[in-house]
Each structure stands twice: as C-alpha cells, then as structure tokens.
Design a protein around this motif. Structure first.
Motif, short mmCIF file in Angstrom:
data_model
loop_
_atom_site.label_atom_id
_atom_site.label_comp_id
_atom_site.label_asym_id
_atom_site.label_seq_id
_atom_site.Cartn_x
_atom_site.Cartn_y
_atom_site.Cartn_z
N GLU A 30 54.81 65.88 54.00
CA GLU A 30 55.32 65.08 55.12
C GLU A 30 56.82 65.25 55.32
OE1 GLU A 30 53.20 63.37 57.34
OE2 GLU A 30 51.98 64.74 56.17
N GLN A 48 46.68 67.36 52.75
CA GLN A 48 46.42 68.11 53.98
C GLN A 48 46.61 69.62 53.85
OE1 GLN A 48 48.87 66.99 57.37
NE2 GLN A 48 48.87 69.13 57.99
N GLU A 60 49.43 51.29 62.91
CA GLU A 60 48.95 52.63 62.57
C GLU A 60 47.95 52.61 61.42
OE1 GLU A 60 51.99 55.41 61.30
OE2 GLU A 60 50.45 56.75 60.50
O1 4AD Z 1 50.70 59.37 58.97
P1 4AD Z 1 50.63 59.92 57.57
O2 4AD Z 1 51.90 60.03 56.82
O3 4AD Z 1 49.91 61.34 57.71
C1 4AD Z 1 49.75 62.26 56.74
O4 4AD Z 1 50.01 62.11 55.57
C2 4AD Z 1 49.06 63.51 57.22
N1 4AD Z 1 49.32 64.59 56.26
C3 4AD Z 1 47.59 63.25 57.39
C4 4AD Z 1 46.84 64.45 57.90
O5 4AD Z 1 47.05 64.84 59.02
N2 4AD Z 1 45.94 64.99 57.10
O6 4AD Z 1 49.63 59.04 56.70
C5 4AD Z 1 48.30 58.86 57.11
C6 4AD Z 1 47.89 57.41 56.99
C7 4AD Z 1 48.73 56.45 57.81
O7 4AD Z 1 48.27 56.40 59.13
C8 4AD Z 1 48.49 55.14 57.08
O8 4AD Z 1 47.26 54.56 57.46
C9 4AD Z 1 48.38 55.59 55.64
O9 4AD Z 1 48.07 56.96 55.65
N3 4AD Z 1 49.63 55.37 54.91
C10 4AD Z 1 49.82 54.40 54.01
N4 4AD Z 1 49.00 53.42 53.56
C11 4AD Z 1 49.48 52.59 52.62
N5 4AD Z 1 50.72 52.66 52.10
C12 4AD Z 1 51.58 53.63 52.51
N6 4AD Z 1 52.80 53.71 51.98
C13 4AD Z 1 51.15 54.54 53.52
N7 4AD Z 1 51.70 55.60 54.15
C14 4AD Z 1 50.77 56.08 54.98
#
Ligand code: 4AD
Ligand code: MG
Length: 461
Positions: free
Chosen positions: A167, A208, A384
């Motif tokens: 990320e 990912q 989100e």
């Molecule tokens: O939007 P994020 O950062 O996306 C990714 O990590 C991509 N690599 C995913 C992909 O395309 N394969 O994180 C995805 C989701 C977020 O929408 C949120 O629901 C959750 O992960 N998330 C968390 N949940 C709990 N605690 C945290 N610190 C989180 N950060 C992200």
C-alpha cells in the motif's frame, strides 16, 4: 457429546442424556430443588436444568454451582411447564468439574461495559454478546469461502512476512532477529545484511501483490488472512492486526470488480441472516435496533456507483459543518463517507476514479492523467468496508507510476515481470473482515469484532 443447541432443537421428553457447560445462573426454590441455566456456547439459549435435593450429593455440590462454574449433568428431558423453553432437563447426577469463586469471578450476571469486557478478553466469549459475535464470525468465514468456492475461485495462502510495502503507506511492522538492545548501544546505522532475511522485512499489509501472481496464472483466486498495519489510529474502525479477504480476477475491469464486490457482500449477509437467526435477533434487540433493517435494506437495493469527483461535488454543496474540509485531491474522511452512504444515498455506494496522488502505485491510470481506477465500497455506519482497483497492466505506465511513488521498480522485479510476460487486464479488492462483522452485528467498536484486538499500546492475551 450432545451440545445444548442440538438438545434444544431435537431432544424429546424422556430422553436420557449427558450435558456439559458453564453455569449462567442458579436459583433455589423453597420446595427443595434448584434451577440452573447452563450454557455451552453452541447457541445463545441456555438449557434449564432442574435438580432435586434427592439427587446424590446435592447438599454438598449445589453451593458450588455458581455463575461461571463448569458442570457435567446427567438427566432426563422433560417438557417444560415454564415459559420461554420447550424442554428442560431433570438432573439425576451432578458433577462440578470446575468451580468459580463468586467473590472473584470477573463475569457476573449483570451487564458489563464493552470496555471492561475487553480487559477480560479471556472470559468475554462466555457472555451472550461475545458468544454471538464468535458464532457470526464463524458463519461469515464459512460464507466467504463458500461464495468464492462456488464461483470457481482458488484460495491462495499468501505470505505473512514480506519485503514489499503493497500500500506504500509505510505502516509496516518490522520483522527482525537483530538484537535491538545491543544495536542501540553500538551502532547508529542498521546493517540489514546481518538480519535474518538479509534485508528489511515486515508483516504484510496486504496479500494482493502475491494474489496477482496466482490470478495471472490460475484464474480467479482469493486470499483470506491476517494483515498488519502500524497506523497509530485509535478509532472504532482500525486495528493493528485484522483479517482481509482479497479476491483477484484476471480479464476483469473495474465494472466487473464492482459487480463482484456487491454480489459478494450480499451473499455473505444473506447467509448470516439465514443461519444465525437467534444471534441476529439478539443484536437487533440489545446492540442496535436497526441492524436487521439495515441488512435487509442493503440486500434489497443496488449499490449506487459514482465517481470520487461527483462525491466531492455533493459533499462541498452539502449543508454540513465538516470537521475535516472537503477538497478534491484529499482522502475522504469517515464523516464524509458516512454522510454519503447514510444520509445522501441511504444505501451502500461505490466510489470510483480517485485522485492518483492519494492511491497506491498498482492502480490503473486513467487517460485524464489525474485519476486512477480505484473503487471503495462504503456502507452505512462503517464507511469504507472495501478498497480495490483495476490493476495497471501496462509495463511502461506501471514503471513510471512506481517512480512517481518513490519506489524502485528493481525492488518489484517479479511484479513488473507479470507485465512483461503475458500481461492482462485484471482487478481485485480487499474487504476488511472485522468491518464486515461490525456491519453484521451492529457493534460500535471494531475491537469487539475480533477475539483478541491489537491496537496501539494493547496486545494483551
Ligand atoms: O483499502 P485497503 O488498504 O486496500 C488494500 O489493502 C488493497 N491491497 C486491497 C486489494 O485491492 N486487494 O484495505 C482494504 C480494506 C479496507 O477497505 C478496510 O475495510 C480494511 O481493509 N482495513 C482495515 N480494517 C481494520 N483495521 C485497519 N487498520 C484497516 N485498514 C484497512
Ligand atoms: Mg482503502
């Protein structure tokens, strides 16, 4: 061994059985018998045990039957004359397997605050709320695997230790075997060639990049594993360790990705509503009076899709006092996300085409030079819940984007190789599993949606 759920569902009067569990309450009647409410975690309901003073050892044992004690009961099923249960068990034998001193047992019958229960995370699954959350988590896990398996996806186990930051947010926990205490005294620079992996390594923030490898070899695949983020945010939506579901689909564009995300969420909600009726009714009664309505509403409506730019226009013209100002090019805050999904559209929405400056290197660049093919799914109460994108499959664009993000394409040589050899359009997303559990249960705080939450300054148990 019979579990209480099966006894309550299936057992018939005059059946003899053994049952094990923990005491929720005991009530003694003046006529010389006691009622015990026994729970074994198989369901929300307790089994009512009636025990007469004639049962061998009653006098000695019954005073040990206090809230939290573990019992083995042998008895006979009887139709229950009382209200609230079809059957009860008349004990013929009582054995106290483990006592629980009523003076010190931390989980009394009264209602405890969730903050207090977090401090006794080793006992909170014995409460109604946390038993129900654990069962819903289990059902949702099953629903996730079954959705992907039914649709021909392959489950991939991606690594937990990694040397790349997917990320690019720099929120990584370091993994090292170096003696930090000694290093602090003798060195100012760390020589990572001396470290276990010979270079800096971390806990993964996302599976990912590795999922893309398999999707561009085997077809649709998904990961469902723990992810780690050292973001210092003490919010009700962030954990340092959480579980993420990440499907990755070859030959799929952003529209396909949005459709998959919507079908996926709806399928998991349907399954949980169908299989966890008792627990879901409990959440609706005790935790959030609107949770069932919200979930049914989500099932019955199509997710609304709009671009980030259109969302910003709605937000800037809304008659609202924002804590954080809305400006094109900035990330949306939780208050903005929740306004859009809860108040403006009143249903889940999918925002797409975010500014490239706030998104990671792997998202496909749009022709406008300003935005990328990102998508976020926002749901009421949470904001989100999913983040995803179409991936950049053009080698030259990808390498340029990496440099723009201060990444060295050499470090990601295996990732760029996928664009050199048989590159294809592909897309995927990540769903935060604990945020899904928040949505399903109505629980306010994400720390209550995982058995042992890890947050800043907190890693007990
Ligand atoms: O939007 P994020 O950062 O996306 C990714 O990590 C991509 N690599 C995913 C992909 O395309 N394969 O994180 C995805 C989701 C977020 O929408 C949120 O629901 C959750 O992960 N998330 C968390 N949940 C709990 N605690 C945290 N610190 C989180 N950060 C992200
Ligand atoms: Mg995101």
């Amino acid at each position: 061994m019979l579990r209480i759920k099966s006894i309550l569902d299936n057992s018939q009067p005059e059946e003899s059985l053994d049952v094990h569990g923990w005491v929720r309450t005991r009530r003694d009647s003046k006529q010389g018998f006691s009622f015990i409410e026994l729970n074994d975690g198989s369901c929300m309901s307790n089994l009512q045990i009636v025990i007469d003073k004639e049962v061998p050892g009653y006098e000695d044992s019954i005073k040990l039957v206090t809230t939290g004690a573990a019992l083995k009961i042998a008895g006979t099923v009887k139709e229950s004359p009382g209200k609230g249960q079809r059957i009860e068990v008349h004990a013929t034998h009582l054995e106290v397997l483990g006592t629980a001193d009523p003076e010190t047992f931390p989980l009394q019958k009264k209602r405890h605050s969730f903050e207090y229960l977090r401090e006794i995370a080793h006992l909170r699954p014995r409460s109604n709320t946390f038993g129900a959350i654990a069962r819903v988590r289990n059902a949702a896990t099953f629903a996730i695997h079954s959705f992907f398996q039914k649709n021909g996806f392959i489950n991939i186990h991606t690594p937990i230790i990694t040397t790349s930051d997917c990320e690019g947010a720099g929120e990584m926990f370091h993994v090292t075997t170096l003696d930090l205490a000694r290093l602090a005294q003798v060195q100012t620079e760390i020589d990572y060639s001396q470290d276990f992996f010979g270079k800096p390594a971390s806990l993964t923030v996302s599976g990912q990049l590795e999922a893309e490898i398999y999707a561009t070899s085997l077809g649709p695949c998904y990961t469902f594993g723990p992810t780690f983020r050292a973001e210092n945010s003490n919010t009700t939506r962030h954990l340092a360790e959480f579980w993420m579901v990440e499907p990755e689909v070859p030959f799929a564009d952003l529209d396909d990705n949005m459709r998959l995300a919507e079908d996926f969420i709806k399928s998991v909600i349907s399954y949980v509503l169908e299989t966890c009726k008792e627990d879901m009714e409990f959440f609706n009664l005790r935790i959030d009076k609107t949770v069932l309505e919200t979930l049914h509403h989500i099932l019955e409506h199509e997710f609304h899709r709009l671009s980030y730019t259109d969302a910003v226009a709605i937000l800037t013209s809304a008659e609202k006092e924002w804590e954080f100002p809305v400006e094109w090019g900035h990330d949306l805050q939780s208050e903005h996300e929740r306004y859009l999904t809860e108040e403006h559209f009143k249903k889940p929405i999918i925002l797409y085409d975010y500014p490239r400056s706030i998104k990671p290197f792997y998202m496909r660049c749009n022709e406008d030079g300003k935005t990328v093919r990102a998508m976020d799914v926002l749901v009421p109460r949470i904001g989100e819940i999913i983040g995803g994108s179409q991936r950049e499959e053009r080698l030259d664009v990808l390498e340029a984007r990496m440099k723009e993000c201060d990444l060295d394409p050499e470090d990601y040589w295996w990732y760029t190789d996928l664009r050199k050899f048989g590159t294809i359009p592909h897309s995927g997303f990540g769903l935060g599993f604990e945020r899904l559990i928040q949505l399903l249960t109505g629980m306010q705080n994400i720390r209550d949606c995982i058995p042992f939450p890890r947050t800043p300054k907190n890693a007990e148990f």
